[in-house]
Scaffold this active site. Structure first.
Site, mmCIF file in Angstrom:
data_model
loop_
_atom_site.group_PDB
_atom_site.id
_atom_site.type_symbol
_atom_site.label_atom_id
_atom_site.label_comp_id
_atom_site.label_asym_id
_atom_site.label_seq_id
_atom_site.Cartn_x
_atom_site.Cartn_y
_atom_site.Cartn_z
ATOM 1 N N SER A 133 -6.290 -7.546 -3.439
ATOM 2 C CA SER A 133 -5.184 -7.016 -4.248
ATOM 3 C C SER A 133 -3.997 -6.689 -3.357
ATOM 4 O O SER A 133 -4.138 -6.490 -2.141
ATOM 5 C CB SER A 133 -5.670 -5.736 -4.952
ATOM 6 O OG SER A 133 -4.616 -5.092 -5.633
ATOM 7 N N LEU A 174 -1.111 -5.622 -1.031
ATOM 8 C CA LEU A 174 -0.586 -5.964 0.288
ATOM 9 C C LEU A 174 -1.595 -6.779 1.106
ATOM 10 O O LEU A 174 -1.200 -7.683 1.847
ATOM 11 C CB LEU A 174 -0.187 -4.687 1.038
ATOM 12 C CG LEU A 174 0.802 -3.772 0.297
ATOM 13 C CD1 LEU A 174 1.199 -2.586 1.174
ATOM 14 C CD2 LEU A 174 2.040 -4.536 -0.163
ATOM 15 N N ASP A 213 -17.564 -2.786 1.845
ATOM 16 C CA ASP A 213 -17.008 -1.432 1.801
ATOM 17 C C ASP A 213 -16.711 -1.034 3.242
ATOM 18 O O ASP A 213 -17.630 -0.939 4.067
ATOM 19 C CB ASP A 213 -18.048 -0.491 1.169
ATOM 20 C CG ASP A 213 -17.557 0.949 1.088
ATOM 21 O OD1 ASP A 213 -16.552 1.292 1.742
ATOM 22 O OD2 ASP A 213 -18.216 1.730 0.368
ATOM 23 N N VAL A 214 -15.451 -0.784 3.550
ATOM 24 C CA VAL A 214 -15.089 -0.501 4.943
ATOM 25 C C VAL A 214 -15.676 0.814 5.460
ATOM 26 O O VAL A 214 -15.662 1.060 6.664
ATOM 27 C CB VAL A 214 -13.552 -0.524 5.167
ATOM 28 C CG1 VAL A 214 -12.985 -1.903 4.922
ATOM 29 C CG2 VAL A 214 -12.848 0.543 4.349
ATOM 30 N N CYS A 266 -5.865 -3.438 5.366
ATOM 31 C CA CYS A 266 -5.090 -2.939 4.218
ATOM 32 C C CYS A 266 -5.938 -2.147 3.233
ATOM 33 O O CYS A 266 -5.386 -1.589 2.276
ATOM 34 C CB CYS A 266 -4.441 -4.099 3.464
ATOM 35 S SG CYS A 266 -3.238 -5.015 4.431
ATOM 36 N N SER A 318 1.829 4.357 6.145
ATOM 37 C CA SER A 318 2.694 4.653 5.005
ATOM 38 C C SER A 318 3.824 5.524 5.522
ATOM 39 O O SER A 318 3.636 6.306 6.465
ATOM 40 C CB SER A 318 1.923 5.421 3.934
ATOM 41 O OG SER A 318 2.830 5.966 2.984
ATOM 42 N N TYR A 356 -3.826 11.959 1.606
ATOM 43 C CA TYR A 356 -3.248 10.636 1.881
ATOM 44 C C TYR A 356 -2.338 10.694 3.119
ATOM 45 O O TYR A 356 -2.436 9.874 4.023
ATOM 46 C CB TYR A 356 -2.474 10.171 0.647
ATOM 47 C CG TYR A 356 -1.961 8.753 0.733
ATOM 48 C CD1 TYR A 356 -2.825 7.671 0.596
ATOM 49 C CD2 TYR A 356 -0.620 8.495 0.948
ATOM 50 C CE1 TYR A 356 -2.359 6.374 0.675
ATOM 51 C CE2 TYR A 356 -0.145 7.205 1.018
ATOM 52 C CZ TYR A 356 -1.018 6.141 0.883
ATOM 53 O OH TYR A 356 -0.546 4.853 0.968
ATOM 54 N N THR A 360 2.410 -2.800 -6.249
ATOM 55 C CA THR A 360 0.982 -3.132 -6.248
ATOM 56 C C THR A 360 0.278 -2.112 -7.149
ATOM 57 O O THR A 360 0.876 -1.083 -7.496
ATOM 58 C CB THR A 360 0.370 -3.016 -4.829
ATOM 59 O OG1 THR A 360 0.292 -1.617 -4.504
ATOM 60 C CG2 THR A 360 1.186 -3.728 -3.775
#
Ligand SMILES: NC(=O)c1ccc[n+]([C@@H]2O[C@H](COP(=O)([O-])OP(=O)(O)OC[C@H]3O[C@@H](n4cnc5c(N)ncnc54)[C@H](O)[C@@H]3O)[C@@H](O)[C@H]2O)c1
Length: 254
Positions: free
Chosen positions: A15, A17, A57-58, A84, A147, A160, A195
């Protein structure tokens, strides 16, 4: 680094980026492994691009190691790793119900920070064993996704912001550590991109950004992120840096 024919591994590639980065790498001639939590969407994306889709799953260290092995068995040793995979993490430090739920906070750190660290270090350890690709001695490159909230923490973005701040500050440290082995580390810090994750950004924040505080005055397109990832990989003088890709916006407190 010349991309054509190299093996690349992109996380969060079903999905947004990550998908755009995978597409840009394919267009540049890379052999791309797309990793994502979402098995069906990553399979569909890989089929559409002509890449290899791997459910991963990272945050699962064993699954990451297996995914890298699967990618290498098909495409050869990974030379390019773009990370990403990420989740939103909006929460106040002290909300109406009291102090933040630290388990929820930790989950965001686990995916956005520890997941990135897990993939990049496993890829880097393998890149270190490879022969150099060119006269500069380049062996590989890692491009992480931060970000702009890492630098202008907004109220309500607690976990975040913390996760992305850590990804940003790790960039130079990792680049310095990997320099002797010919591996570069870079981070892209996106602003506002169209996104699915952008659905979690409060409308007042979007309205504030799209209010003449940036040029061009619009959402970034994922393809513009993919293009920067490819440019970074191609330019050997880019190392240890966080690049804002944000049309010049600076976030307000809320
Ligand atoms: N879109 C924006 O405006 C924006 C701005 C700044 C930063 N970012 C960052 O860019 C990255 C990509 O976000 P996006 O906008 O493409 O969002 P997205 O939701 O479109 O894509 C994220 C992908 O990561 C995958 N993912 C989530 N958890 C995972 C896990 N544990 N293991 C593997 N895959 C997992 C999801 O399934 C999804 O396919 C994220 O790290 C995000 O924080 C996005």
């Amino acid at each position: 680094m010349k991309i054509d024919g190299l093996s690349a591994l992109v996380t969060g590639a079903a999905s947004g980026l990550g998908l755009a980065a995978a597409r840009a790498l394919r267009e540049a001639g890379a052999r791309v492994a797309l990793l994502d939590l979402d098995a069906q969407r990553v399979a569909d994306a890989a089929n559409a691009l002509g890449g290899l889709g791997i459910e991963c799953d990272v945050t699962d260290s064993g699954a990451v190691a297996r995914a890298i092995e699967t990618a290498e068995a098909r495409h050869g040793p990974v030379r390019i790793n773009v990370n990403c995979a990420g989740i939103p993490g909006g929460m106040r430090l002290v909300g109406r119900d009291g102090p933040v739920d630290t388990a929820a906070f930790a989950r965001v750190i686990e995916v956005n920070l520890i997941g990135t660290v897990s993939v990049m270090t496993k890829c880097a350890a393998r890149m270190m064993q490879l022969p150099p690709l060119n006269d500069d001695g380049e062996r590989g490159i890692i491009v992480n996704t931060g970000s702009i909230t890492a630098f202008e923490g907004q109220i309500g973005q607690g976990a975040y912001v913390a996760s992305k701040g850590a990804v940003a500050s790790l960039t130079l440290q990792a680049a310095r550590e990997f320099m002797p082995r010919g591996i570069r580390v870079m981070t892209i810090a996106p602003g506002l991109f169209r996104t699915p994750i952008a659905d979690h950004i409060p409308q007042e924040v979007i309205d504030g950004m799209l209010d003449g505080r940036m040029f061009p005055n619009r959402f970034g397109e994922p393809s513009e992120f993919g293009r920067l990832a490819v440019d970074i990989i191609r330019n050997p003088m880019l190392n240890g840096e966080v690049i804002r890709l944000d049309a010049g916006v600076r976030l307000q407190a809320r």
